[in-house]
Design a protein around this motif. Sequence first.
Motif, PDB file in Angstrom:
ATOM      1  N   GLY A 188       0.778  -1.217   0.000  1.00  0.00           N
ATOM      2  CA  GLY A 188       0.000   0.000   0.000  1.00  0.00           C
ATOM      3  C   GLY A 188       0.814   1.274   0.000  1.00  0.00           C
ATOM      4  O   GLY A 188       0.245   2.374   0.025  1.00  0.00           O
ATOM      5  N   ILE A 189       2.137   1.153  -0.015  1.00  0.00           N
ATOM      6  CA  ILE A 189       2.992   2.351  -0.020  1.00  0.00           C
ATOM      7  C   ILE A 189       3.838   2.384  -1.281  1.00  0.00           C
ATOM      8  O   ILE A 189       3.663   3.251  -2.136  1.00  0.00           O
ATOM      9  N   ASN A 190       4.758   1.445  -1.408  1.00  0.00           N
ATOM     10  CA  ASN A 190       5.646   1.477  -2.573  1.00  0.00           C
ATOM     11  C   ASN A 190       5.704   0.146  -3.308  1.00  0.00           C
ATOM     12  O   ASN A 190       6.618  -0.082  -4.100  1.00  0.00           O
ATOM     13  N   ASP A 191       4.729  -0.736  -3.071  1.00  0.00           N
ATOM     14  CA  ASP A 191       4.745  -2.002  -3.800  1.00  0.00           C
ATOM     15  C   ASP A 191       4.540  -1.795  -5.297  1.00  0.00           C
ATOM     16  O   ASP A 191       4.912  -2.657  -6.101  1.00  0.00           O
ATOM     17  N   VAL A 192       3.997  -0.648  -5.685  1.00  0.00           N
ATOM     18  CA  VAL A 192       3.828  -0.338  -7.109  1.00  0.00           C
ATOM     19  C   VAL A 192       5.150   0.040  -7.766  1.00  0.00           C
ATOM     20  O   VAL A 192       5.214   0.199  -8.988  1.00  0.00           O
ATOM     21  N   ASP A 193       6.205   0.189  -6.978  1.00  0.00           N
ATOM     22  CA  ASP A 193       7.489   0.644  -7.515  1.00  0.00           C
ATOM     23  C   ASP A 193       8.395  -0.490  -7.978  1.00  0.00           C
ATOM     24  O   ASP A 193       9.518  -0.229  -8.434  1.00  0.00           O
ATOM     25  N   ALA A 194       7.941  -1.719  -7.881  1.00  0.00           N
ATOM     26  CA  ALA A 194       8.810  -2.844  -8.236  1.00  0.00           C
ATOM     27  C   ALA A 194       9.306  -2.736  -9.671  1.00  0.00           C
ATOM     28  O   ALA A 194      10.518  -2.787  -9.935  1.00  0.00           O
TER      29      ALA A 194
END
Length: 351
Positions: A188-194
């Motif tokens: 919910g914080i930076n998991d989209v940054d992978a």
Amino acid sequence: MTGADLPDPAVRRAVGAVAPGSGGLVDRYGRTATDLRVSLTDRCNLRCTYCMPPEGLQWLPKVEQLTDDEVARLVRIGVEQLGIREVRFTGGEPLLRPGLVGIVAAATALHPRPEVSLTTNAIGLSRTAPALAEAGLDRINVSLDTLDRERFKQLTHRDRLDDVLAGLAAARDAGLTPVKVNAVLLHGINDVDAVPLLDYCLEQGYELRFIEQMPLDAHHAWTRGRMVTAEDILERLTGAHELTPDSEERGSAPAERWLVDGGPATVGVIASVTRSFCGSCDRTRITADGQIRNCLFAREESDLRTALREGATDAELADRWRIATLGKLPGHGIDDPSFLQPSRPMSAIGG
């Protein structure tokens, strides 16, 4: 050598089973520690949410920290008497240590020469990378969890993303390669940054390693259920890239590696929690205040600083280190119902 071959530390000195100055750092399960992690400070100039609270922590008094000469001496003992082949300087943030360049130079001057590396958040690295390279530093690991400025501020409570990116480039330009990037993902914080992190590292020539969040936060808020796992990370990456297992022997390396789009570039995942690699662990650690730790998750430490300051010889310090290694447990025990998080957070242990 098996655990049965090793003397009990309680009787070792009494019967003289192993003389001071002989043998490496072998534990009861046959593992030999050849990789030394040395924390140079517990202080840090970021406040990463998975490590410490925004207001920081109570730092070690300077008198309790090892001096530059004491650090250099313990590293020398490890290399010359105990078979240490790799030395990694960590923190907190090791770039905050005024004597860092001299400490690195002392380590790279040893015979046999160990591989010497540094784990850093890269703030200030743009200024110090050339001096570190001149001192003989081999390579750099940089912690970077997002390329988004607002998420960086949310994660670290500091607006320093540009400094980190500049530090990465300076390390590469100074020849401190391979430059490795370590990233921790939070739900919910930076998991989209992978994927953006991987694309950036591929473009810049850095080696990316994702690390599962570990129970080493100062406020003990970690829960396994909220952790982004290795499987979660790989699922995100395979949506954008073709990953194939790297056939190169892993050995004691903590990262499982995959070739990206056929290679040669790779991405790694350090699954410290869900796919532990304790059976091949070859690490030993010294904290900034001179305590030996056999594991990041250990709840016991062995004091070298007191003996060092009371006049112990090199041989005596080496033997204390050997005895401490005998207490290393077979695994970190995170899955055991009795597991208790270490009282020290990551910043006070050294990564």
